[in-house]
Design a protein around this motif. Structure first.
Motif, PDB file in Angstrom:
ATOM      1  N   ALA A 133      -2.169  -4.064   3.693  1.00 10.51           N
ATOM      2  CA  ALA A 133      -1.981  -3.214   2.517  1.00 10.51           C
ATOM      3  C   ALA A 133      -2.993  -2.064   2.533  1.00 10.51           C
ATOM      4  CB  ALA A 133      -2.138  -4.038   1.240  1.00 10.51           C
ATOM      5  N   ALA A 134      -4.210  -2.341   2.956  1.00 11.17           N
ATOM      6  CA  ALA A 134      -5.219  -1.292   3.053  1.00 11.17           C
ATOM      7  C   ALA A 134      -4.811  -0.253   4.089  1.00 11.17           C
ATOM      8  CB  ALA A 134      -6.574  -1.900   3.405  1.00 11.17           C
ATOM      9  N   GLN A 135      -4.229  -0.716   5.198  1.00  7.73           N
ATOM     10  CA  GLN A 135      -3.743   0.233   6.216  1.00  7.73           C
ATOM     11  C   GLN A 135      -2.617   1.100   5.656  1.00  7.73           C
ATOM     12  OE1 GLN A 135      -2.677  -1.869   9.768  1.00  7.73           O
ATOM     13  NE2 GLN A 135      -4.770  -1.774  10.581  1.00  7.73           N
ATOM     14  N   PHE A 136      -1.721   0.496   4.881  1.00  4.78           N
ATOM     15  CA  PHE A 136      -0.638   1.268   4.258  1.00  4.78           C
ATOM     16  C   PHE A 136      -1.201   2.364   3.353  1.00  4.78           C
ATOM     17  CE2 PHE A 136       2.569  -2.229   4.909  1.00  4.78           C
ATOM     18  CZ  PHE A 136       3.452  -1.449   5.643  1.00  4.78           C
ATOM     19  N   ARG A 137      -2.169   1.993   2.510  1.00  8.04           N
ATOM     20  CA  ARG A 137      -2.762   2.990   1.602  1.00  8.04           C
ATOM     21  C   ARG A 137      -3.425   4.118   2.373  1.00  8.04           C
ATOM     22  NH1 ARG A 137      -4.200  -1.728  -1.095  1.00  8.04           N
ATOM     23  NH2 ARG A 137      -6.330  -1.621  -0.286  1.00  8.04           N
TER      24      ARG A 137
END
Length: 161
Positions: A135-139
């Motif tokens: 999720a952090a990579q997506f953001r």
């Protein structure tokens, strides 16, 4: 002045009816040959696990032996359920465990000795990333206006080919 505990009063054994002192009144202390008459245990057949009723004065071994010779249902004994059913996936290992130990990367089951990815030479090529990490990579990618086709199977994140 104290007197030592000297008690020589005669006591009669309730099984063999012989007379003993207080130190030898126990069945085991005088090796009572009639102790089985007072034994209240219920023997269990070793073949069918059925409790065998015995009458006072009967010897348990004789009654259980007669049961085994005559009416014992050997096939009625409950079969033991196998509890070690989870076989290790590492080649050459024949160990089985009670619970599944699934690798978080390759999703195969392993024994305690081979449960860690380095111990079973895990063949999965990507890096293990948690859902929070993905999720952090997506953001990060959304903020930089890049797109990535990412799938999240079983707590991993990797680009689609």
């Amino acid at each position: 002045m104290e007197f030592p505990d000297l008690d020589f009063l005669p006591l009669k054994c309730d099984a063999c009816e012989e007379v003993f002192c207080k130190d030898h009144i126990a069945y085991s202390r005088h090796r009572c040959s009639s102790a089985y008459k007072k034994d209240v245990q219920v023997p269990v057949c070793p073949l069918c696990s059925t409790p065998i009723p015995i009458k006072k004065g009967e010897m348990a071994d004789v009654v259980v032996g007669a049961h085994m010779d005559k009416g014992c249902q050997r096939d009625s004994a409950p079969q033991k359920e196998k509890i070690f059913t989870n076989k290790c996936s590492r080649s050459g290992c024949k160990k089985k465990e009670m619970i599944k130990l699934v690798c978080g990367q390759c999703l195969q089951n392993f024994c305690l000795q081979h449960r860690h990815p380095l111990d079973h030479k895990c063949q999965w090529q990507g890096r293990s990333i948690s859902k929070a990490g993905c999720a952090a990579q997506f953001r990060l990618l959304e903020s930089s206006q890049k797109s990535l086709n990412c799938q999240l199977p079983h707590n991993r994140c990797r680009p689609k080919s």
